[in-house]
Scaffold this motif. Structure first.
Motif: not given
Length: 360
Positions: A175-179, A260-265
């Motif tokens: 959820f947080a990654n999509a948000l 952070h996770a999204n940026e690393m992806a």
């Protein structure tokens, strides 16, 4: 270079500290402690309305019990063909609903096609007892292939649900990654777009074990305490789930972790795009990257310490692996470091061609 899963990442230090901080002493059990109440109120603040919150142990439990809460005799729930609830939960939704069925809906890049959903619901006319009856629609945000539904996508599906008087469930394991990918608010991505019930995930984003069912209208959650208890998901020491969420929400940790996770992806996708032995299968929307690699590249990466998973190509994929190619999934987490991405980029750039030359 561990890109196998965000489930493989440990707990964020702030989460571990919260668990340690609340380990001593005594507190009322079964969700009645002061900390439990504090976190429930925090959920209400985050969603900008009164909501009902039920802690559970796993995302599978959250999905299955959410559907059990809206089940009907002969119930049929509609979800994407590749939805986690349909493909990866071992029949738990069917089991915990007492036999409801999950009807797969096609759609490109992990998102249900609204017209296909409308047609599927139409195959269950109310007067035809032999087919069963529609009970809910479930969408996954972020999707199982790392994309996201836009706010208008969600609204289009919720409009269909309203026309058929069906509740709309969101599987929010990420959820947080999509948000953060949509740069929106929890309210805008859920009840303001027609979501009725949410599986809210924290485990993949830095928690130790923290999942929750969030019902947007508490009046519609009257049976859930009993459903959860019967399914053996009522924690006695629930303050340890509350402690995780308390730290998770404090000072926006959950959003920072997801960002952070999204940026690393995104950086990982760039490294894959820069290789002549790999191509993106589709553009990533959150923290999962799917790419098609040569078998040679897969063997080279695995031999040199990169961890990721090969993946079955979705039926709706426009680009599928050819001979000598493999579809792979790479997942970034709050714990992924820029150094890991740089090491991976260097590694994939060192693959030798049959002539012995090294790709630039």
């Amino acid at each position: 270079m561990n890109f196998a899963s965000d489930n493989w990442a440990g707990a964020h230090p702030a989460i571990s500290a919260a668990l340690h901080r609340h380990a001593d002493g005594f507190a009322p059990a079964y969700g009645t402690s002061e900390l439990d109440r504090k976190v429930e109120m925090r959920f209400c603040e985050i969603f900008e309305r009164e909501v009902a919150v039920f802690f559970v142990a796993t995302g599978t439990a959250a999905n299955a019990l959410s559907l059990a809460a809206v089940n009907r005799p002969g119930g049929v729930a509609f979800c994407h063909n590749e939805a986690h609830a349909r493909e990866d939960e071992g029949g738990a939704p069917e089991y915990l609903t007492g036999g409801a069925r999950l009807c797969g809906i096609s759609g490109a890049e992990g998102r249900m096609d609204p017209q296909t959903l409308e047609e599927a619901i139409g195959r269950f006319p109310p007067e035809f007892v032999h087919a069963g009856q529609p009970m809910a629609v479930s969408l996954t945000q972020a999707t199982e292939v790392g994309t996201v539904y836009s706010l208008s996508d969600i609204e289009a599906i919720s409009g269909i649900c309203r026309n058929h008087a069906l509740p709309l469930h969101m599987d929010g394991a990420r959820f947080a990654n999509a948000l953060v990918a949509l740069d929106t608010t929890p309210a805008e991505m859920t009840w303001k777009r027609g979501i009725d019930i949410l599986s809210f995930g924290g485990t993949k984003n830095g928690c130790w074990c923290a999942e929750a069912i969030v019902v947007m209208d508490p009046e519609k959650a009257r049976d859930l305490p009993f459903i959860r208890k019967r399914a053996a998901h009522l924690f006695s020491k629930s303050r340890f789930i509350a402690a995780q969420f308390d730290a998770y929400f404090e000072n926006g940790l959950w959003l920072r972790n997801a960002s952070h996770a999204n940026e690393m992806a995104k950086r990982l996708a760039g490294a894959l795009e820069g290789s002549s032995d790999a191509r993106l299968a589709w553009r990533p929307g959150a923290n999962e990257v799917f790419a098609i690699l040569s078998s040679k590249a897969v063997a080279h990466l695995e031999k040199n310490g990169a961890r990721f998973h090969s993946w079955s190509a979705p039926n709706d994929a426009a680009d599928k692996p050819g001979p000598g190619e493999v579809l792979c999934r790479f997942v970034a987490s709050y714990a992924t470091t820029p150094e890991e991405i740089r090491e991976f980029e260097k590694l994939i750039g060192s693959i030798r061609t049959p002539s012995g030359r090294v790709h630039a």
